[in-house]
Design a protein around this motif. Sequence first.
Motif, PDB file in Angstrom:
ATOM      1  N   ILE A 101       1.034  -1.306   0.028  1.00 32.40           N
ATOM      2  CA  ILE A 101      -0.196   0.175   0.013  1.00 32.40           C
ATOM      3  C   ILE A 101       0.915   1.025   0.091  1.00 32.40           C
ATOM      4  O   ILE A 101       1.418   1.457   0.812  1.00 32.40           O
ATOM      5  N   PRO A 102       0.882   1.934  -1.094  1.00 36.26           N
ATOM      6  CA  PRO A 102       1.464   3.327  -1.421  1.00 36.26           C
ATOM      7  C   PRO A 102       2.171   4.494  -0.360  1.00 36.26           C
ATOM      8  O   PRO A 102       2.851   4.707  -0.466  1.00 36.26           O
ATOM      9  N   ASP A 103       1.066   4.275   0.480  1.00 38.34           N
ATOM     10  CA  ASP A 103       0.129   5.806   1.399  1.00 38.34           C
ATOM     11  C   ASP A 103       0.207   5.076   2.296  1.00 38.34           C
ATOM     12  O   ASP A 103      -1.041   5.456   3.742  1.00 38.34           O
ATOM     13  N   ALA A 104       1.029   4.029   3.231  1.00 40.69           N
ATOM     14  CA  ALA A 104      -0.260   3.613   4.774  1.00 40.69           C
ATOM     15  C   ALA A 104       1.345   2.584   5.629  1.00 40.69           C
ATOM     16  O   ALA A 104       2.421   2.885   5.018  1.00 40.69           O
ATOM     17  N   GLY A 105       1.315   3.521   6.749  1.00 36.16           N
ATOM     18  CA  GLY A 105       1.737   2.634   7.810  1.00 36.16           C
ATOM     19  C   GLY A 105       1.480   1.356   8.261  1.00 36.16           C
ATOM     20  O   GLY A 105       1.389   0.620   7.438  1.00 36.16           O
ATOM     21  N   HIS A 106       1.757   1.384   9.860  1.00 38.19           N
ATOM     22  CA  HIS A 106       1.473   0.043  10.213  1.00 38.19           C
ATOM     23  C   HIS A 106      -0.052  -0.250  10.682  1.00 38.19           C
ATOM     24  O   HIS A 106      -0.656  -1.573  10.175  1.00 38.19           O
ATOM     25  N   TRP A 107      -1.018   0.838  10.792  1.00 37.03           N
ATOM     26  CA  TRP A 107      -1.867   0.575  11.028  1.00 37.03           C
ATOM     27  C   TRP A 107      -3.417  -0.142  10.240  1.00 37.03           C
ATOM     28  O   TRP A 107      -3.517   0.719   8.986  1.00 37.03           O
ATOM     29  N   GLY A 108      -3.700  -1.031  11.082  1.00 35.42           N
ATOM     30  CA  GLY A 108      -5.225  -1.604  10.240  1.00 35.42           C
ATOM     31  C   GLY A 108      -6.190  -0.728   9.645  1.00 35.42           C
ATOM     32  O   GLY A 108      -7.441  -0.733   8.393  1.00 35.42           O
ATOM     33  N   MET A 109      -6.560   0.702  10.221  1.00 38.05           N
ATOM     34  CA  MET A 109      -7.442   1.822  10.054  1.00 38.05           C
ATOM     35  C   MET A 109      -6.947   2.669   8.951  1.00 38.05           C
ATOM     36  O   MET A 109      -8.054   3.400   8.050  1.00 38.05           O
ATOM     37  N   GLU A 110      -6.032   2.049   8.338  1.00 30.39           N
ATOM     38  CA  GLU A 110      -5.506   3.575   7.403  1.00 30.39           C
ATOM     39  C   GLU A 110      -6.444   3.144   5.844  1.00 30.39           C
ATOM     40  O   GLU A 110      -6.320   1.570   6.023  1.00 30.39           O
ATOM     41  N   PRO A 111      -6.282   4.456   5.196  1.00 29.67           N
ATOM     42  CA  PRO A 111      -7.534   3.949   4.642  1.00 29.67           C
ATOM     43  C   PRO A 111      -6.398   3.254   3.084  1.00 29.67           C
ATOM     44  O   PRO A 111      -8.089   1.963   2.721  1.00 29.67           O
ATOM     45  N   GLY A 112      -5.903   3.148   2.643  1.00 31.43           N
ATOM     46  CA  GLY A 112      -5.733   1.770   1.595  1.00 31.43           C
ATOM     47  C   GLY A 112      -5.804   0.785   2.514  1.00 31.43           C
ATOM     48  O   GLY A 112      -5.680  -0.584   1.375  1.00 31.43           O
ATOM     49  N   ILE A 113      -5.659   0.003   3.754  1.00 29.74           N
ATOM     50  CA  ILE A 113      -4.933  -1.224   4.050  1.00 29.74           C
ATOM     51  C   ILE A 113      -6.707  -1.453   3.640  1.00 29.74           C
ATOM     52  O   ILE A 113      -6.979  -2.463   3.527  1.00 29.74           O
ATOM     53  N   GLN A 114      -7.529  -0.208   4.644  1.00 29.49           N
ATOM     54  CA  GLN A 114      -8.802  -0.884   4.578  1.00 29.49           C
ATOM     55  C   GLN A 114      -9.483  -1.864   2.682  1.00 29.49           C
ATOM     56  O   GLN A 114     -10.162  -2.356   3.421  1.00 29.49           O
ATOM     57  N   ASP A 115      -8.493  -0.596   2.305  1.00 30.42           N
ATOM     58  CA  ASP A 115      -9.700  -1.056   1.199  1.00 30.42           C
ATOM     59  C   ASP A 115      -8.882  -2.606   0.296  1.00 30.42           C
ATOM     60  O   ASP A 115     -10.018  -3.311   0.090  1.00 30.42           O
ATOM     61  N   ALA A 116      -7.469  -2.480   0.941  1.00 32.27           N
ATOM     62  CA  ALA A 116      -6.877  -4.054   0.664  1.00 32.27           C
ATOM     63  C   ALA A 116      -7.316  -5.333   1.162  1.00 32.27           C
ATOM     64  O   ALA A 116      -7.665  -6.334   0.633  1.00 32.27           O
ATOM     65  N   MET A 117      -7.845  -4.743   2.948  1.00 31.56           N
ATOM     66  CA  MET A 117      -8.550  -5.924   3.082  1.00 31.56           C
ATOM     67  C   MET A 117     -10.292  -6.142   2.990  1.00 31.56           C
ATOM     68  O   MET A 117     -10.463  -7.414   2.525  1.00 31.56           O
ATOM     69  N   VAL A 118     -10.955  -5.290   2.122  1.00 27.78           N
ATOM     70  CA  VAL A 118     -12.333  -5.723   2.378  1.00 27.78           C
ATOM     71  C   VAL A 118     -11.854  -6.059   0.676  1.00 27.78           C
ATOM     72  O   VAL A 118     -12.912  -7.217   0.860  1.00 27.78           O
ATOM     73  N   ARG A 119     -11.579  -5.589   0.130  1.00 24.22           N
ATOM     74  CA  ARG A 119     -11.228  -6.820  -1.406  1.00 24.22           C
ATOM     75  C   ARG A 119     -10.721  -7.556  -1.554  1.00 24.22           C
ATOM     76  O   ARG A 119     -11.357  -9.161  -2.764  1.00 24.22           O
ATOM     77  N   THR A 120     -10.255  -8.060  -0.366  1.00 27.97           N
ATOM     78  CA  THR A 120      -9.206  -9.491  -0.213  1.00 27.97           C
ATOM     79  C   THR A 120     -10.353 -10.537   0.131  1.00 27.97           C
ATOM     80  O   THR A 120     -10.713 -11.745  -0.237  1.00 27.97           O
ATOM     81  N   THR A 121     -11.087 -10.001   1.584  1.00 22.37           N
ATOM     82  CA  THR A 121     -12.484 -10.563   2.119  1.00 22.37           C
ATOM     83  C   THR A 121     -13.227 -10.955   1.464  1.00 22.37           C
ATOM     84  O   THR A 121     -13.562 -12.345   1.162  1.00 22.37           O
ATOM     85  N   ASP A 122     -13.795 -10.495   0.369  1.00 27.00           N
ATOM     86  CA  ASP A 122     -14.733 -10.753  -0.221  1.00 27.00           C
ATOM     87  C   ASP A 122     -13.878 -11.185  -1.699  1.00 27.00           C
ATOM     88  O   ASP A 122     -14.663 -12.552  -2.513  1.00 27.00           O
ATOM     89  N   ALA A 123     -12.729 -10.972  -1.925  1.00 27.54           N
ATOM     90  CA  ALA A 123     -12.451 -11.878  -2.717  1.00 27.54           C
ATOM     91  C   ALA A 123     -12.812 -13.879  -2.310  1.00 27.54           C
ATOM     92  O   ALA A 123     -12.226 -14.638  -3.257  1.00 27.54           O
ATOM     93  N   TYR A 124     -12.063 -13.730  -1.354  1.00 31.94           N
ATOM     94  CA  TYR A 124     -11.801 -15.502  -0.651  1.00 31.94           C
ATOM     95  C   TYR A 124     -13.462 -15.932  -0.365  1.00 31.94           C
ATOM     96  O   TYR A 124     -13.630 -16.525  -0.275  1.00 31.94           O
ATOM     97  N   ALA A 125     -14.366 -15.334  -0.371  1.00 36.52           N
ATOM     98  CA  ALA A 125     -15.683 -15.284   0.125  1.00 36.52           C
ATOM     99  C   ALA A 125     -16.218 -16.519  -0.223  1.00 36.52           C
ATOM    100  O   ALA A 125     -16.328 -17.697  -0.001  1.00 36.52           O
ATOM    101  N   GLY A 126     -15.763 -16.919  -1.588  1.00 37.13           N
ATOM    102  CA  GLY A 126     -16.116 -18.142  -1.760  1.00 37.13           C
ATOM    103  C   GLY A 126     -15.894 -19.817  -2.320  1.00 37.13           C
ATOM    104  O   GLY A 126     -15.733 -20.767  -2.346  1.00 37.13           O
ATOM    105  N   LEU A 127     -14.295 -19.200  -1.063  1.00 36.57           N
ATOM    106  CA  LEU A 127     -13.641 -20.596  -1.461  1.00 36.57           C
ATOM    107  C   LEU A 127     -13.377 -20.875  -0.307  1.00 36.57           C
ATOM    108  O   LEU A 127     -14.207 -20.937   0.847  1.00 36.57           O
ATOM    109  N   GLY A 128     -13.007 -22.239  -0.632  1.00 34.53           N
ATOM    110  CA  GLY A 128     -12.936 -23.304   0.708  1.00 34.53           C
ATOM    111  C   GLY A 128     -14.336 -23.642   1.419  1.00 34.53           C
ATOM    112  O   GLY A 128     -15.460 -23.518   0.619  1.00 34.53           O
TER     113      GLY A 128
END
Length: 319
Positions: free
Chosen positions: A292-319
């Motif tokens: 994430i080009p504009d983020a530090g460590h915190w899970g609440m930073e905008p770019g990290i939030q975006d990556a998290m929900v897009r990733t978990t949405d993509a995994y929702a149908g697996l397993g």
Amino acid sequence: MSERRSLYPPIEPFRTGRLRVSDLHEIAWAESGNPAGKPVVVLHGGPGGGSSPFLRQGHDPARYRVVTFDQRGCGLSTPHAELEGNTTWDLVADIERLREHLGIDRWQVVGGSWGSTLALAYAVTHAERVTEMVLRGLFTIRKAEIDWFYQHGASMIFPDRWQEYIAPIPEAERGDLVAAFYRRLTGNDPEVRRAAARAWSVWEGATLSLLPVPEREAAFGEDEFADAMARIECHYFVNRGFFPRDGWLIDEARKLSHLPVTMIHGRYDVVTPLDTALLLKQAMPDAQLLIIPDAGHWGMEPGIQDAMVRTTDAYAGLG
């Protein structure tokens, strides 16, 4: 570029409980989202940080059954700030006990910061129980990582806050700050322990994100939170994560190459620099690494939030 997404709206658990995991320790757990949804366990940071409400918001509540719990000695788990019987392998065993207690066969494993360490430790010992992994702010408790943040490195980026961090430690003891803090955090003087805990915890709270968040920093300075966070973190770091050798977890991660793994890491993460994520990517070549080009460590930073929900949405149908 599409508009960034935020975490899902705040949600309350539909079920909570407590689980006795040893003669001494009892952990508090919660389930949120859809009781019939895809199971996921979300592991909090620290160690000693306790679960935060935002950890329930990284998954679609209509599609996921989200399990969170407070690890030994922190949050609502008891006894508070207890170090006895508190190791990485105790926590790995607790995750398995909780999975069995909840009647879950396999689940997605998610963790940020120390939670990523614990997620990896769990996965290398119980890979058959893992459907996929989402890891944020990668951390493996190597000596280089500890030295960077607690001895020399981050000190040059936040020199003003560093002076506050080292203030409780006499100059003669600053050659090994983790050991010096550990003596105070495990000593018998409550005032010395309180001052050391606050300095340790606020240092982390002040450096987590690209931009300052005064409310978070204040929360990290509260006595009860700081005591658990500082004591348990320092205990784990003095013991090098209770791993057999330095770098062990990265070596063992090679065993996880068959699992779907997404790693999310802020470019300007000062707490756990990007170097560790790159080493893990080399160990797991098929893993996806999102920088994430504009983020530090915190899970609440905008770019990290975006990556998290897009990733978990993509995994929702697996397993």
